[in-house]
Design a protein around this motif. Sequence first.
Motif, mmCIF file in Angstrom:
data_model
loop_
_atom_site.group_PDB
_atom_site.id
_atom_site.type_symbol
_atom_site.label_atom_id
_atom_site.label_comp_id
_atom_site.label_asym_id
_atom_site.label_seq_id
_atom_site.Cartn_x
_atom_site.Cartn_y
_atom_site.Cartn_z
ATOM 1 N N ARG A 160 0.842 -1.206 0.000
ATOM 2 C CA ARG A 160 0.000 0.000 0.000
ATOM 3 C C ARG A 160 0.873 1.251 0.000
ATOM 4 N NH1 ARG A 160 -3.503 -3.032 3.182
ATOM 5 N NH2 ARG A 160 -2.587 -2.289 5.097
ATOM 6 N N MET A 165 2.239 1.814 -3.406
ATOM 7 C CA MET A 165 1.217 2.249 -4.345
ATOM 8 C C MET A 165 0.805 3.699 -4.120
ATOM 9 S SD MET A 165 -1.258 -0.972 -5.185
ATOM 10 C CE MET A 165 -1.921 -1.183 -3.557
ATOM 11 N N THR A 166 1.133 4.278 -2.972
ATOM 12 C CA THR A 166 0.721 5.650 -2.694
ATOM 13 C C THR A 166 1.914 6.593 -2.558
ATOM 14 O OG1 THR A 166 0.649 5.180 -0.323
ATOM 15 C CG2 THR A 166 -1.419 4.933 -1.550
ATOM 16 N N GLU A 220 -3.768 5.573 -12.382
ATOM 17 C CA GLU A 220 -3.480 6.200 -11.096
ATOM 18 C C GLU A 220 -2.102 6.848 -11.123
ATOM 19 O OE1 GLU A 220 -3.010 4.661 -6.624
ATOM 20 O OE2 GLU A 220 -5.032 4.583 -7.484
ATOM 21 N N ILE A 227 0.340 1.906 -12.258
ATOM 22 C CA ILE A 227 -0.744 1.533 -11.357
ATOM 23 C C ILE A 227 -2.044 2.062 -11.957
ATOM 24 C CG2 ILE A 227 -1.726 1.737 -9.042
ATOM 25 C CD1 ILE A 227 1.175 2.225 -8.043
ATOM 26 N N ARG A 229 -6.520 1.651 -11.762
ATOM 27 C CA ARG A 229 -7.608 1.285 -10.858
ATOM 28 C C ARG A 229 -8.875 1.051 -11.667
ATOM 29 N NH1 ARG A 229 -6.680 6.812 -9.778
ATOM 30 N NH2 ARG A 229 -8.409 8.057 -10.539
ATOM 31 N N THR A 270 -2.325 -2.561 -17.781
ATOM 32 C CA THR A 270 -1.426 -1.940 -16.809
ATOM 33 C C THR A 270 0.019 -2.349 -17.072
ATOM 34 O OG1 THR A 270 -3.233 -2.021 -15.205
ATOM 35 C CG2 THR A 270 -1.049 -1.545 -14.347
ATOM 36 N N ARG A 280 -13.301 -0.597 -5.313
ATOM 37 C CA ARG A 280 -12.209 -0.104 -6.156
ATOM 38 C C ARG A 280 -11.059 -1.096 -6.086
ATOM 39 N NH1 ARG A 280 -10.241 5.980 -6.185
ATOM 40 N NH2 ARG A 280 -11.995 6.003 -7.629
ATOM 41 N N LYS A 306 -7.126 -2.219 -7.583
ATOM 42 C CA LYS A 306 -5.911 -1.626 -8.152
ATOM 43 C C LYS A 306 -5.065 -2.699 -8.795
ATOM 44 C CE LYS A 306 -5.467 2.413 -5.273
ATOM 45 N NZ LYS A 306 -4.568 3.271 -4.537
ATOM 46 N N ASP A 360 -1.151 -3.185 -10.037
ATOM 47 C CA ASP A 360 0.191 -2.640 -9.875
ATOM 48 C C ASP A 360 1.145 -3.499 -10.704
ATOM 49 O OD1 ASP A 360 2.629 -1.627 -9.036
ATOM 50 O OD2 ASP A 360 2.257 -1.923 -6.899
ATOM 51 N N GLU A 408 -10.412 -4.078 -2.800
ATOM 52 C CA GLU A 408 -10.562 -2.805 -2.088
ATOM 53 C C GLU A 408 -9.902 -2.801 -0.708
ATOM 54 O OE1 GLU A 408 -13.853 0.499 -2.277
ATOM 55 O OE2 GLU A 408 -14.610 -1.303 -1.280
#
Length: 159
Positions: A9, A12-13, A45, A53, A55, A81, A113, A115, A117, A137
């Motif tokens: 996570r 990914m952010t 994203e 990435i 979504r 992706t 949602r 994702k 990656d 999600e």
Amino acid sequence: MEGLARKRRNLMTKKMSKEEKRVTELVRRRMKESRSTKLLGFDVESVHAGRAIFRLDVRPNHKQIHGVVHGGILAALADTTAAIAAYTAIPKGTEIATVELNINYLEPVSGGRIKADARVLRAGRNFVVTECEIFNESGSLAAKALLTFGATAGHSLYK
């Protein structure tokens, strides 16, 4: 296992550099030209060197008769992706085409949602090998794909 999910996570952010933001916006504009991407509802994203990435906000038309996202939708998300990740690792003017896609479905995705990656594992002169993980999600790994793209001169992500 919880630590691994937290690490994913965080990856990914991560905060994007100015160049990553520029490339992400470029990919968003180019993806709007794709009718299939629009039809399926894939959103960009972020795009980084060797990584992308995407979504998907699950809609009723993504689901099969048992109420979960159809495996073909997840495979298309992984393929799209991973292709964008591959494009970030090859010279401008190179065209790619999927030559192999192997996907393992680990748990059903019922909604929310999700994702995807994707990361480039190896970019050679003729082939690009990538992997793509799809998370539900809650951040749980729902599917994992390994993809190989054939690469030839003649096309670019950049117009």
